[in-house]
Write a protein that holds these residues in place. Sequence first.
Motif, PDB file in Angstrom:
ATOM      1  N   ARG A 167      -3.042   4.162  -0.177  1.00 47.68           N
ATOM      2  CA  ARG A 167      -4.056   3.513  -1.025  1.00 47.68           C
ATOM      3  C   ARG A 167      -4.483   2.175  -0.432  1.00 47.68           C
ATOM      4  NH1 ARG A 167      -0.969   5.366  -5.395  1.00 47.68           N
ATOM      5  NH2 ARG A 167       0.065   3.342  -5.545  1.00 47.68           N
ATOM      6  N   GLU A 168      -5.736   1.816  -0.685  1.00 45.44           N
ATOM      7  CA  GLU A 168      -6.263   0.539  -0.195  1.00 45.44           C
ATOM      8  C   GLU A 168      -5.833  -0.582  -1.143  1.00 45.44           C
ATOM      9  OE1 GLU A 168     -10.353   0.088   1.813  1.00 45.44           O
ATOM     10  OE2 GLU A 168     -10.661  -0.697  -0.202  1.00 45.44           O
ATOM     11  N   VAL A 169      -5.433  -1.727  -0.577  1.00 48.20           N
ATOM     12  CA  VAL A 169      -5.035  -2.880  -1.397  1.00 48.20           C
ATOM     13  C   VAL A 169      -5.767  -4.118  -0.888  1.00 48.20           C
ATOM     14  CG1 VAL A 169      -2.758  -2.001  -2.045  1.00 48.20           C
ATOM     15  CG2 VAL A 169      -3.024  -3.261   0.102  1.00 48.20           C
ATOM     16  N   SER A 190       0.856  -1.187   0.000  1.00 49.31           N
ATOM     17  CA  SER A 190       0.000   0.000   0.000  1.00 49.31           C
ATOM     18  C   SER A 190       0.892   1.237   0.000  1.00 49.31           C
ATOM     19  CB  SER A 190      -0.894  -0.013   1.246  1.00 49.31           C
ATOM     20  OG  SER A 190      -1.515   1.236   1.433  1.00 49.31           O
ATOM     21  N   ARG A 205      -5.423  -0.843   4.281  1.00 47.28           N
ATOM     22  CA  ARG A 205      -4.889   0.484   3.956  1.00 47.28           C
ATOM     23  C   ARG A 205      -3.907   0.868   5.051  1.00 47.28           C
ATOM     24  NH1 ARG A 205      -5.907   5.983   4.109  1.00 47.28           N
ATOM     25  NH2 ARG A 205      -7.280   5.862   5.902  1.00 47.28           N
TER      26      ARG A 205
END
Lengths: 177, 296
Positions: B251-253, B247, B261
């Motif tokens: 950003r969200e993964v 991440s 996140r």
Amino acid sequence: MQRYLPWAAVIVVLAVAAAVATPYFFSQPANVSGPSGAAGRPAPVFTLRDDLGRSVSLRQYRGSIVVMNLWASWCPPCRAEMPDLQKLADADGPRGIAVIGINEGESPQRARAFAGSLRIRFPIWIDSSEQYGRTYTALGLPTTVIVDRKGIVVRGFDGALTLDEMRAAVAAATHST
Amino acid sequence: MTRLIGPALVAGAAVCIELILPGEAVYHSGWYNVAIAALVIVAVVSARGVFTRAKTLRSRWATVAVAAGTIAVGLAGVANGLFAPDNRNVVGAPGQRVRVESLGTLSFPLRNGDATAVTLERPLHAPVQIGARRHNSGSFMLRTLPRDVVYVEARDLHGGRLTVTQPQGAVFLSPVLLMQQHQAIVGVDVPFDSFNVPSAARVVKAILFNPQQAAAFLHDPSVAGGAVLFAVDDENDRPLPHGIAMSAGGREVSAANLRLRGEIESYPQVEVVSTPNLVVVLIGLLLLAGGLIALI
């Protein structure tokens, strides 16, 4: 008088030495951990949302004894304790005892579904960033904190309580205010 | 007279420098403290001679004041050098209260930049806010220093937020990872921490890469704010398929059916440096100065 001057100086110096060195030899525990460490301090007030999205705060409960129960849906002891909290809210609510369930870190939908499945009617707040869990240094879930009518933490409990233990804690808070 | 004034002034200066330039390792070395003690002894022995030769009450009082001041200052310096703990950085989780031996309780804010910064609470004292400027609290100098922590969020695949816990951390319920452990990855030393997502029965390791390391690992020089590598295991610490994701920039993964996140934030730690007791040193210096003025 002059012959006592050096002795006076020696006594002063010894007193200074004691004052300087003594603090280094007192040790204290490393951490103030667990919800009981909050006792005697003002309860922190955060503005949160309840499970229906309304803005809520502990300020609205000033004048009531508040039983704050920190919980999460994945925690089996929380599930076991919830019906007793509802009984406490039903029985003591009219006497100015407010029970609030504070969900730690989950979505409102999940919290609402969980509370609905257990027919919980007391307010459910959503503490998405786990602020209450952090400030009360919760050692696990559930954690219960009793706040008196002036907003001061009376006592904190780690782990599930029985109905009798809840009543005893509330009675202690009643006597303290 | 010179054999009294000289050692007294040098001892005073040696202790004062510990307050002006705090935290140097030399102050705890044996030779430094032996030197201060020797200067104090020379001053006291000389004071005895000056005292017996003094003809007036004023000069006798002045001699005693110089000796007492030198002893007070010297004792404060030697006590600090021999008994005080080494310098340390106190790391606390957001919301945590940490007791520091011989000092008091440090109360850490929920987030950096809160109105309530790190607060020092001591019995019989008003709470004091500790900031980036050094604060003297008697026998210690304190200031805050920034360090990187990681704020994590975990969600299920429907976007529902999940509780983050840290069974191994300082605070059980906290989404802020303090990143106090280190490991080497391809020769690069990186901080890491771990957290649990109990409702999903997942254990997640989070490794923090600074901007340069992140750019090198991701082969992307545009990564400005560092990155967090998540490695998701099951609750028995077995790695899961598709359980690793990076991440960057908050950003969200997705990894192993979790959406994660990691946001890198600056959070204060408190540098605690022991110093000679300020009150005792001030009293000693006043006695020393007063005595010297009266003698000269």
